[in-house]
Design an enzyme around this catalytic site. Structure first.
Site, PDB file in Angstrom:
ATOM      1  N   GLN A   1      67.351  13.547  28.090  1.00 20.52           N
ATOM      2  CA  GLN A   1      67.864  13.162  27.076  1.00 20.52           C
ATOM      3  C   GLN A   1      68.719  11.650  27.333  1.00 20.52           C
ATOM      4  O   GLN A   1      69.123  11.294  26.621  1.00 20.52           O
ATOM      5  CB  GLN A   1      69.211  14.023  26.349  1.00 20.52           C
TER       6      GLN A   1
ATOM      7  N   LYS B   1      59.251  12.505  25.953  1.00 21.34           N
ATOM      8  CA  LYS B   1      60.649  12.066  25.316  1.00 21.34           C
ATOM      9  C   LYS B   1      61.025  10.691  25.120  1.00 21.34           C
ATOM     10  O   LYS B   1      61.851  10.267  24.787  1.00 21.34           O
ATOM     11  CB  LYS B   1      61.882  12.883  25.747  1.00 21.34           C
TER      12      LYS B   1
ATOM     13  N   ASP C   1      69.570  16.491  34.884  1.00 29.03           N
ATOM     14  CA  ASP C   1      68.663  16.469  34.132  1.00 29.03           C
ATOM     15  C   ASP C   1      68.838  15.523  33.279  1.00 29.03           C
ATOM     16  O   ASP C   1      69.576  15.351  32.204  1.00 29.03           O
ATOM     17  CB  ASP C   1      68.727  17.910  33.288  1.00 29.03           C
TER      18      ASP C   1
ATOM     19  N   CYS D   1      67.537  25.451  21.922  1.00 28.32           N
ATOM     20  CA  CYS D   1      67.404  25.830  23.490  1.00 28.32           C
ATOM     21  C   CYS D   1      68.544  25.889  24.186  1.00 28.32           C
ATOM     22  O   CYS D   1      68.708  25.666  25.545  1.00 28.32           O
ATOM     23  CB  CYS D   1      66.578  25.364  24.241  1.00 28.32           C
TER      24      CYS D   1
ATOM     25  N   HIS E   1      70.719  22.772  28.696  1.00 31.57           N
ATOM     26  CA  HIS E   1      69.440  23.255  28.054  1.00 31.57           C
ATOM     27  C   HIS E   1      68.902  24.477  28.568  1.00 31.57           C
ATOM     28  O   HIS E   1      69.139  24.470  30.011  1.00 31.57           O
ATOM     29  CB  HIS E   1      68.483  22.269  28.003  1.00 31.57           C
TER      30      HIS E   1
END
Lengths: 401, 148
Positions: A198, A221, A195, A359, A118
């Protein structure tokens, strides 16, 4: 017990209609909807508990501080961490920026990311490289969208200092073999950031087992409010990472000449924090725990398989990242149609999907496409919704062909 | 025909679909297909309108004192909207283009495309068409038509 009908009733927005049709919300990769438990926690906080924290001696402030620090404990526990290693941020992007700016790397250092990152996990590093004569390198992808894991070793030089990788691709849903990558990176002495924006919403995450130095994710999220996130760091970093933001609440003593900063996580949280966001995040984690992250994961996997199978049967559809090990995200295009066209028509049928580059422009250029249509699932989506989505997609394809 | 007259013609044309959005979008897609394409050599980076999720190329020129547009897009619904804008604005006088209110978009039920979140750039497209008209009309060799 995972009861989809009960879960759906917990999310007020799901009873909304869009263009006269019941909302089918498949844009969970962008942000999830919020259960009543989270909304109620925010209302309760402002109705009964609001006070600034870590400061006042009065009862309300004390109670709000307890709530806030309880939240830290519970959120930490959720990712297998201890609360001494957990910093509240504004979100994933904020967390990555704090790390990228605070590592104090020597000028000319190399940083490795992947081609599927991302922008949030590219730009802060790119900025650091521009200002410090550094070099950003990318782990390439295979044709199916998976990482060329073996390439990591080749990319590492004596100047390489950091590996920053996404746990799950926001565009393709592919789950990366982060443990393996962390192991390789650690053998070469790299600092590793994962990261988890997700991954946290879709699977059981244990940061201790992953073995990285830093792990970041966003609240919104994972059913929490926007504007709150988490930066976990290995406890060795708590005293080592340079501060990029300073201010009230981070200190032991301040004089005009010198400031002695507080120990521990508080030094990374200057100013009045997003107290309502943190309380909302704790409520969201509590809700997820009550349902069970494994049950959520299984349910989303069922949806993913059902959607993949049906999409594969439509001859005009091409799925990107069509591999086994995926979280509840499916990215595709309709041959001869722009993702914008498909997304526009699906919206008219009441189905919210994301279209565009998500993105991840470098990834899009690797795949030689302008963008994709992305359906991403959450615990409250149903098999019937997937069927309706497929029906609407077929009608859209007919209109566009 | 004036801009207002063409707008009315389009409103009448879309009226037959009523609340039938599928019919409306089907028509928009057909309009997109019928759009005379921009010359390939005009499909350059500097003619891309920024702010669109899909690509839109716009070429503007002066012919007989009027502004003439050609355009293309890689998305068919966007192309339909481009076709509508060209039908309304191309061949008009620069002053009329700049001051056009274009409320037909609302009236044919496509106002969702004016929302900033759509990022399809209808707003950017209109802005660019007006800017081009203004720029061309200010250039030295522009002579406004004496009669309409």
């Amino acid at each position: 017990m995972f009861d989809i009908n009960i879960i759906r009733k917990d999310f007020p927005i799901l009873s909304k209609t869009i263009n006269g049709k019941p909302l089918i919300y498949f844009d969970n990769g962008a942000t999830t909807q919020k259960p009543k438990a989270v909304i109620d926690a925010l209302v309760k906080y402002y109705s009964e508990q609001n006070a600034n924290i870590h400061r006042g001696v009065h009862t309300l402030s004390r109670e709000a501080t307890i709530l806030f620090e309880e939240a830290r404990k519970n959120v930490a526990k959720f990712i297998g961490a201890s609360e001494e290693e957990l910093i509240f941020t504004a979100g994933t992007t904020d967390g990555i920026n704090i790390v990228a700016s605070g590592l104090n790397l020597p000028g000319g250092s190399e940083i490795i990311v992947t081609e599927m990152e991302h922008h949030s996990n590219i730009l802060p590093w790119q900025l650091w490289c521009e200002r410090n004569n550094g070099k950003l390198k990318f782990i390439p992808l295979n044709k199916d969208g998976t990482l060329q894991v073996e390439k990591l070793n080749e990319l590492i030089t004596p100047n390489t200092k950091v590996l920053a990788i996404t746990h799950v691709s926001n565009t393709l849903g592919i789950i990366n073999p982060v443990k393996e990558l962390v192991k390789t990176a650690k053998e070469k002495g790299l600092i590793v950031l994962i990261d988890g924006a997700q991954s946290v919403p879709h699977m059981k995450v244990n940061v201790q087992e992953l073995g990285a130095d830093f792990f970041v994710f966003s609240g919104h999220k994972v059913y929490a409010p926007t504007g709150v996130g988490v930066l976990w760091m290995n406890k060795n970093w708590i005293s080592k990472l340079q501060l990029v933001k300073a201010g009230g609440g981070t200190i032991k003593t301040v004089s005009f000449e010198k400031t002695e900063y507080a120990d521990g996580t508080l030094r990374f949280e200057p100013g009045t924090p997003n107290i309502e966001g943190v309380i909302g995040l704790a409520a969201a984690i509590h809700y997820v725990n009550a349902i069970g992250i494994e049950s959520i994961s299984n349910h989303e996997h069922t949806l993913l398989e059902h959607a993949t199978k049906q999409l594969n049967e439509i001859k005009e559809v091409e799925i990107y990242g069509n591999t086994k090990n995926k979280a509840g995200v499916i990215s595709f295009n309709v041959k001869g149609a722009h993702p914008f066209d498909v997304g526009t028509l699906l919206d008219k049928y009441g189905i919210a999907v994301r279209t565009g580059h998500h993105c991840t422009q470098p990834l899009m250029s690797c795949l030689h496409i302008p963008g994709t249509v992305r359906a991403s699932f959450a615990m409250y989506n149903t098999l019937e919704e997937v069927d309706q989505f497929i029906e609407a997609l077929k009608k859209s394809i007919k209109m566009l062909s | 025909m004036t801009i207002k007259e063409i707008e009315q013609e389009i409103i009448d044309e879309f009226e037959i679909f009523g609340e039938d959005w599928e019919g409306k979008y089907g028509h928009l897609i057909d309009l997109g297909r019928s759009l005379p394409k921009i010359k390939e050599e005009y499909k350059t980076e500097n003619r891309i309108i920024k702010g669109c999720q899909s690509k839109v190329w716009l070429h503007s020129e002066v012919k007989d004192g009027k502004i003439v547009y050609t355009a293309d897009s890689d998305a068919i619904i966007t192309k339909g909207m481009v076709a509508l804008m060209i039908r309304v604005l191309s061949g008009q006088k620069a002053d009329d283009i700049v001051s056009a209110e274009l409320d037909f978009i609302n009236k044919i039920g496509l106002k969702e495309h004016l929302s900033p979140t759509r990022a399809n750039g209808l707003v950017s497209m209109i802005k660019q068409m007006k800017l081009d008209a203004l720029a061309l009309s200010r250039s030295t060799n522009y002579e406004p038509p004496t009669k309409n």
